[in-house]
Structures are given as C-alpha cells and as structure tokens.
Design a protein around this motif. Structure first.
Motif, short mmCIF file in Angstrom:
data_model
loop_
_atom_site.label_atom_id
_atom_site.label_comp_id
_atom_site.label_asym_id
_atom_site.label_seq_id
_atom_site.Cartn_x
_atom_site.Cartn_y
_atom_site.Cartn_z
N ALA A 158 82.17 81.48 -5.90
CA ALA A 158 81.17 81.65 -4.87
C ALA A 158 80.04 80.71 -4.47
O ALA A 158 79.29 79.85 -4.62
N ILE A 159 79.34 81.31 -6.16
CA ILE A 159 78.58 80.72 -6.24
C ILE A 159 78.88 79.16 -6.86
O ILE A 159 77.84 78.14 -6.97
N LEU A 160 79.99 78.73 -7.80
CA LEU A 160 79.46 77.34 -7.86
C LEU A 160 80.07 76.21 -6.58
O LEU A 160 79.50 75.43 -6.50
N LEU A 161 80.75 77.12 -5.59
CA LEU A 161 80.53 76.19 -4.02
C LEU A 161 78.84 76.09 -4.18
O LEU A 161 78.64 75.12 -3.56
N PRO A 178 84.44 64.15 -1.43
CA PRO A 178 84.06 64.73 -2.02
C PRO A 178 83.58 64.79 -3.94
O PRO A 178 83.97 63.81 -4.29
N VAL A 179 83.17 65.78 -3.88
CA VAL A 179 82.57 66.35 -5.28
C VAL A 179 83.06 67.33 -6.08
O VAL A 179 83.94 68.31 -4.90
N GLU A 180 83.98 67.09 -6.54
CA GLU A 180 85.11 67.77 -7.44
C GLU A 180 84.63 68.32 -8.74
O GLU A 180 83.74 67.99 -9.62
N PHE A 181 84.89 69.92 -9.44
CA PHE A 181 84.84 70.25 -10.13
C PHE A 181 85.74 71.25 -10.44
O PHE A 181 86.98 70.83 -10.19
N MET A 182 85.72 70.05 -12.16
CA MET A 182 87.15 70.99 -12.99
C MET A 182 86.71 71.72 -13.73
O MET A 182 84.99 71.71 -14.77
N GLY A 183 87.12 72.84 -14.84
CA GLY A 183 86.79 73.14 -15.65
C GLY A 183 86.98 72.44 -17.09
O GLY A 183 87.83 71.66 -17.49
N HIS A 184 86.01 72.57 -18.20
CA HIS A 184 86.16 71.84 -19.33
C HIS A 184 86.92 71.79 -20.03
O HIS A 184 87.71 70.91 -20.80
N SER A 185 88.19 73.05 -19.94
CA SER A 185 89.39 73.40 -21.15
C SER A 185 90.26 72.25 -20.12
O SER A 185 91.13 71.81 -21.06
N ASP A 186 90.26 72.37 -18.85
CA ASP A 186 91.48 71.40 -18.60
C ASP A 186 91.00 70.13 -18.69
O ASP A 186 91.96 69.44 -19.40
N SER A 187 89.41 69.61 -19.17
CA SER A 187 89.27 68.29 -19.39
C SER A 187 89.36 67.76 -20.61
O SER A 187 90.28 66.67 -20.93
N ALA A 188 89.18 68.94 -21.66
CA ALA A 188 89.83 68.87 -22.87
C ALA A 188 91.42 68.82 -22.74
O ALA A 188 92.36 67.83 -24.19
N ALA A 197 91.20 68.19 -10.26
CA ALA A 197 90.37 68.60 -9.71
C ALA A 197 90.75 70.25 -9.41
O ALA A 197 91.68 70.33 -8.48
N LYS A 198 89.52 71.29 -9.63
CA LYS A 198 89.69 72.53 -9.28
C LYS A 198 89.12 73.18 -7.97
O LYS A 198 90.56 73.59 -6.82
N PHE A 199 88.30 73.24 -6.99
CA PHE A 199 87.68 73.24 -6.04
C PHE A 199 87.28 71.11 -5.79
O PHE A 199 86.79 70.85 -6.43
N SER A 200 86.96 71.87 -4.63
CA SER A 200 86.16 69.85 -4.14
C SER A 200 84.90 70.33 -3.17
O SER A 200 85.29 71.13 -1.96
N VAL A 201 83.45 69.95 -2.92
CA VAL A 201 82.73 70.18 -1.35
C VAL A 201 82.94 68.83 -0.98
O VAL A 201 82.30 67.89 -1.77
#
Ligand code: M7G
Length: 201
Positions: A158-161, A178-188, A197-201
């Motif tokens: 909720a805070i990240l969104l 859309p602005v997209e969120f991705m965890g760094h471990s997935d990027s790596a 992307a994990k989620f988007s707004v």
C-alpha cells in the motif's frame, strides 16, 4: 541564510563505457549537499540531462546509500520507473523529480522508503526511476535496523502504491501511461532492467 533539507543527498554519475568496463567502474560519486542553495549551485553547473551522452545516468540518492542493487539498503528493494520514448531527456521533468525528492514530496516521513531517483539516458529513450527500500514483501525476519520498519506485505504494498501515484503525478503522466514497479532482485536475475513488472499505477 541556507535553507536546510530534511536529508543530505549525494549526486552520482554513470559515465558511458569506453571499451569493456564493469558497471562499478563507471559509477562515480560527484558531490553531497544538504541545503536548497547548494542544490541550485550544483544543478546550475552540471550538464543538463538533455545534453548527456547515451548510456549516461544521473543518480540522486540519500547520503550513505550507493545507487546499486547490491547496497544493503537497496537489496530488498525495487523501483518505480517510466520510459519516455524520446531521444532527448526533458530537463523540466527531471528537475521536478529532483525537487520532489529533496523536498520530501514523494513519501510521508514515516514511510522511510525513498532511496533515490535516477535518469537513464539511452539510445532512443530515457527512463526516470524512483528506488524504494522494500519491494512489497514482508520485511525479512532478520532485517537489521538499517532495513527500515517491519511491515506486512499488504502494508508495504500500500505504501509503495501511494509513492508510485505521487511519482506519477510529478512525472505529469496521463492515466493511460503506466508507471511500473519491479523488485531489484528480478532486475538482477533478468540481467537487464526489462523483467516483468510487479505492479503499476
Ligand atoms: P540499466 O542501466 O538499469 O538499464 O541496466 P538498461 O538495460 O536500460 O541500460 C543496464 C545494465 O547495467 C544491467 O543489465 C547491469 O548489467 C548493469 N547494472 C545496472 N544497475 C542499476 C546495476 C546495479 O545496481 N548493480 C550492478 N551490479 N549492475 C547494474
């Protein structure tokens, strides 16, 4: 009179590679500052993002955090990002992101999530990102003090969104962009920043 900022910020620069160099060799710490006046002194004297060469990045991070996935304060984190399909970076948009970061407009005090902001200059696009301390999971049980508040996965998400929404407003994007969120471990793991992307707004 200097107008103090809530945090001390460090500017970093990734220079374009000339031959075969590792990511770490290209990343350079530039300068730290903790007042509005120092910010403008620096901003007015560095190359505007629109004039940077391909494969350059600017990173503005809280002092003590390296702008790398491997940093202890980033390794459980992720980033919000939007890719602008334009050749030249828009300096006004990047400036608004810088001001929102140093002016603490991207999060509430107690969130303690924002690590820094990044602009990547690439061949036919540029990308602006906002790095967060967590990635929408419960904090690991053995998290050290430096890893921020203990939160459930739901609270964290909720805070990240909320932060993503604020970032999107600063970027002046339309609802359909859309602005997209991705965890760094997935990027790596993906070996590039183009994992799913994990989620988007
Ligand atoms: P990018 O600059 O985030 O995006 O990552 P791009 O693919 O649009 O250029 C490009 C490459 O830089 C990655 O595949 C990694 O090889 C390297 N790289 C980027 N970051 C942010 C890191 C990092 O934090 N740590 C390490 N080790 N490599 C990175």
């Amino acid at each position: 009179v200097k107008h103090p900022l809530a945090h001390t910020w460090t500017l970093w620069f990734t220079k374009p590679p000339s031959g075969k160099q590792d990511w770490n060799e290209l990343l350079k710490e530039v300068i730290s500052f903790n007042s509005v006046e120092e910010f403008w002194g620096i901003y007015n004297n560095i190359t505007p993002a629109s004039d940077l060469a391909q494969k350059s990045d600017y990173h503005l991070f809280k002092q003590g955090v390296r702008p790398e996935w491997e940093d202890p304060q980033n390794k459980h984190g992720g980033r919000w990002a939007y890719t602008f399909k334009e050749r030249k970076a828009n300096d006004d948009i990047w400036l608004h992101v810088l001001l929102a970061a140093i002016g603490e407009q991207l999060e509430d005090d107690s969130d303690n999530e924002v690590m820094g902001v990044v602009v990547n200059i690439r061949k036919a696009f540029y990308r602006i990102g906002l790095w967060t301390r967590s990635a929408g999971k419960a904090a690991p049980a053995n998290a050290k003090a430096g890893n921020g508040p203990q939160r459930s996965a739901e609270e964290s998400k909720a805070i990240l969104l909320k932060i993503g929404e604020r970032f999107k407003t600063v970027l002046a994007l339309k609802a359909s962009e859309p602005v997209e969120f991705m965890g760094h471990s997935d990027s790596a793991n993906a070996g590039s920043s183009r994992a799913k992307a994990k989620f988007s707004v």
